[in-house]
Design an enzyme around this catalytic site. Sequence first.
Site, PDB file in Angstrom:
ATOM      1  N   TYR A 123      14.859  73.462  -0.083  1.00  0.00           N
ATOM      2  CA  TYR A 123      14.614  73.351   1.371  1.00  0.00           C
ATOM      3  C   TYR A 123      15.532  74.275   2.162  1.00  0.00           C
ATOM      4  O   TYR A 123      15.141  74.825   3.192  1.00  0.00           O
ATOM      5  CB  TYR A 123      14.732  71.886   1.813  1.00  0.00           C
ATOM      6  N   GLN A 165       0.655  69.197   9.244  1.00  0.00           N
ATOM      7  CA  GLN A 165       1.242  68.904   7.932  1.00  0.00           C
ATOM      8  C   GLN A 165       2.448  69.821   7.718  1.00  0.00           C
ATOM      9  O   GLN A 165       3.222  69.617   6.786  1.00  0.00           O
ATOM     10  CB  GLN A 165       0.222  69.133   6.821  1.00  0.00           C
ATOM     11  N   HIS A 167       4.521  65.360   8.027  1.00  0.00           N
ATOM     12  CA  HIS A 167       5.269  65.545   6.769  1.00  0.00           C
ATOM     13  C   HIS A 167       6.730  65.862   7.018  1.00  0.00           C
ATOM     14  O   HIS A 167       7.431  66.340   6.129  1.00  0.00           O
ATOM     15  CB  HIS A 167       4.615  66.644   5.925  1.00  0.00           C
ATOM     16  N   CYS A 183      20.527  61.291   7.506  1.00  0.00           N
ATOM     17  CA  CYS A 183      21.668  60.713   6.778  1.00  0.00           C
ATOM     18  C   CYS A 183      21.257  59.400   6.112  1.00  0.00           C
ATOM     19  O   CYS A 183      20.698  58.509   6.756  1.00  0.00           O
ATOM     20  CB  CYS A 183      22.817  60.444   7.754  1.00  0.00           C
ATOM     21  N   CYS A 238      28.206  60.402  10.925  1.00  0.00           N
ATOM     22  CA  CYS A 238      29.194  59.446  10.387  1.00  0.00           C
ATOM     23  C   CYS A 238      30.207  60.105   9.469  1.00  0.00           C
ATOM     24  O   CYS A 238      31.121  59.454   8.972  1.00  0.00           O
ATOM     25  CB  CYS A 238      28.448  58.344   9.631  1.00  0.00           C
ATOM     26  N   ASN A 258     -10.775  78.003   8.836  1.00  0.00           N
ATOM     27  CA  ASN A 258     -10.006  78.195   7.603  1.00  0.00           C
ATOM     28  C   ASN A 258     -10.350  79.541   6.973  1.00  0.00           C
ATOM     29  O   ASN A 258     -11.441  80.072   7.192  1.00  0.00           O
ATOM     30  CB  ASN A 258     -10.306  77.049   6.619  1.00  0.00           C
ATOM     31  N   GLU A 296     -10.994  80.133   3.919  1.00  0.00           N
ATOM     32  CA  GLU A 296     -12.099  80.018   2.941  1.00  0.00           C
ATOM     33  C   GLU A 296     -12.494  78.546   2.829  1.00  0.00           C
ATOM     34  O   GLU A 296     -11.879  77.676   3.464  1.00  0.00           O
ATOM     35  CB  GLU A 296     -11.618  80.534   1.579  1.00  0.00           C
ATOM     36  N   ALA A 325      -6.586  82.579  10.695  1.00  0.00           N
ATOM     37  CA  ALA A 325      -6.325  81.750  11.886  1.00  0.00           C
ATOM     38  C   ALA A 325      -5.959  82.606  13.091  1.00  0.00           C
ATOM     39  O   ALA A 325      -6.354  82.308  14.227  1.00  0.00           O
ATOM     40  CB  ALA A 325      -5.195  80.762  11.578  1.00  0.00           C
TER      41      ALA A 325
HETATM   42  N1  APR Z   1      -5.735  81.673   8.154  1.00  0.00           N
HETATM   43  C1  APR Z   1      -6.411  80.511   7.964  1.00  0.00           C
HETATM   44  N2  APR Z   1      -6.340  79.787   6.819  1.00  0.00           N
HETATM   45  C2  APR Z   1      -5.546  80.266   5.849  1.00  0.00           C
HETATM   46  C3  APR Z   1      -4.813  81.474   5.968  1.00  0.00           C
HETATM   47  C4  APR Z   1      -4.926  82.178   7.190  1.00  0.00           C
HETATM   48  N3  APR Z   1      -4.293  83.330   7.401  1.00  0.00           N
HETATM   49  N4  APR Z   1      -4.136  81.683   4.808  1.00  0.00           N
HETATM   50  C5  APR Z   1      -4.427  80.637   4.003  1.00  0.00           C
HETATM   51  N5  APR Z   1      -5.285  79.798   4.619  1.00  0.00           N
HETATM   52  C6  APR Z   1      -5.839  78.543   4.109  1.00  0.00           C
HETATM   53  C7  APR Z   1      -6.150  78.553   2.638  1.00  0.00           C
HETATM   54  O1  APR Z   1      -7.491  79.003   2.426  1.00  0.00           O
HETATM   55  C8  APR Z   1      -5.997  77.089   2.270  1.00  0.00           C
HETATM   56  O2  APR Z   1      -7.226  76.396   2.441  1.00  0.00           O
HETATM   57  O3  APR Z   1      -4.852  77.557   4.285  1.00  0.00           O
HETATM   58  C9  APR Z   1      -4.981  76.572   3.276  1.00  0.00           C
HETATM   59  C10 APR Z   1      -3.595  76.334   2.666  1.00  0.00           C
HETATM   60  O4  APR Z   1      -3.734  75.290   1.754  1.00  0.00           O
HETATM   61  P1  APR Z   1      -2.431  74.693   1.052  1.00  0.00           P
HETATM   62  O5  APR Z   1      -1.605  75.811   0.515  1.00  0.00           O
HETATM   63  O6  APR Z   1      -2.902  73.617   0.126  1.00  0.00           O
HETATM   64  O7  APR Z   1      -1.593  74.055   2.263  1.00  0.00           O
HETATM   65  P2  APR Z   1      -1.871  72.681   3.005  1.00  0.00           P
HETATM   66  O8  APR Z   1      -3.331  72.356   3.021  1.00  0.00           O
HETATM   67  O9  APR Z   1      -1.161  72.739   4.289  1.00  0.00           O
HETATM   68  O10 APR Z   1      -1.118  71.630   2.051  1.00  0.00           O
HETATM   69  C11 APR Z   1      -1.061  70.308   2.506  1.00  0.00           C
HETATM   70  O11 APR Z   1       0.346  69.750   0.630  1.00  0.00           O
HETATM   71  O12 APR Z   1       2.054  70.278  -0.754  1.00  0.00           O
HETATM   72  C12 APR Z   1       1.723  69.539   0.326  1.00  0.00           C
HETATM   73  O13 APR Z   1       3.209  68.801   1.955  1.00  0.00           O
HETATM   74  C13 APR Z   1       2.528  69.939   1.521  1.00  0.00           C
HETATM   75  O14 APR Z   1       1.819  69.841   3.829  1.00  0.00           O
HETATM   76  C14 APR Z   1       1.479  70.348   2.548  1.00  0.00           C
HETATM   77  C15 APR Z   1       0.214  69.673   2.032  1.00  0.00           C
END
Ligand code: APR
Length: 234
Positions: A55, A90, A108, A116, A138, A202, A204, A220
């Site tokens: 992190y 998220q 999240h 703490c 603390c 999205n 895809e 996006a």
């Molecule tokens: N514009 C739009 N969408 C995008 C772009 C972009 N430039 N780049 C990637 N994506 C899309 C991908 O196609 C995918 O569907 O964003 C999504 C990312 O998916 P993940 O990597 O699975 O991320 P997320 O859905 O936020 O994960 C959810 O999983 O691991 C946990 O806590 C973590 O909050 C996270 C949660």
Amino acid sequence: MKYKHIVILSGAGLSAESGLRTFRDNNGLWEEHRVEDVATPEAFHQDPDLVQRFYSERRVQLEAVEPGAAHRALAKLQLAFEGTVTLVTQNVDDLLTQAGATDVLHMHGELRKVRCLKCHTSHRWLKACSQETACPGCGAAPALRPDIVWFGEMPKHLETIYTALGSCDLFVSIGTSGHVYPAAGFVQTVAEAGYAERLELNLEQSQGSHMFTENRFGPAGELVPHWVDEVLKG
Ligand code: APR
């Protein structure tokens, strides 16, 4: 005005063009780390230094990136839209807030916060944190953990989120793969409430694409500003 209450769920794809890695795309974070090694309470108990480093590295990376066109467009929508905009994310980055958005619901948790385990206070934290870092409240050490919701822990703000999902007339999902619940189930909750439109923006197809009344595929940074302008034109 076509809509009165818009709920917007965002995922890692919202921040991808700002340079923050997503989780499940090529070169995603989960290609380099196993969830069970860095993102569960058991992992933190087992190897707190490894988890703190995971992190701390992401927190330092956040110093080097800026909000993108999509973050700015959502902040503009929140400011200019006459109805209600509920921003649920998220993401643990604060790029929406940096872009000027307010009351962002980080279900999240937040990378720039530590909590703490002794005095249970939460503190804004911009730099690396380790087991030696004393709690600013603390003074205890080791006592600080990332204020992140790990797998197996209860997401934050769920009551507020489900209330918004039940009363919105438009639900928009931006940049999420629809893998992780309960966020992945929000579109179903809205569909079952009966009358709201459901729009996916999205890159895809996602796990939940078939649940939306409309899907637009692309980055996006292009889709979100265009959609916000459409909504504001009414
Ligand atoms: N514009 C739009 N969408 C995008 C772009 C972009 N430039 N780049 C990637 N994506 C899309 C991908 O196609 C995918 O569907 O964003 C999504 C990312 O998916 P993940 O990597 O699975 O991320 P997320 O859905 O936020 O994960 C959810 O999983 O691991 C946990 O806590 C973590 O909050 C996270 C949660």
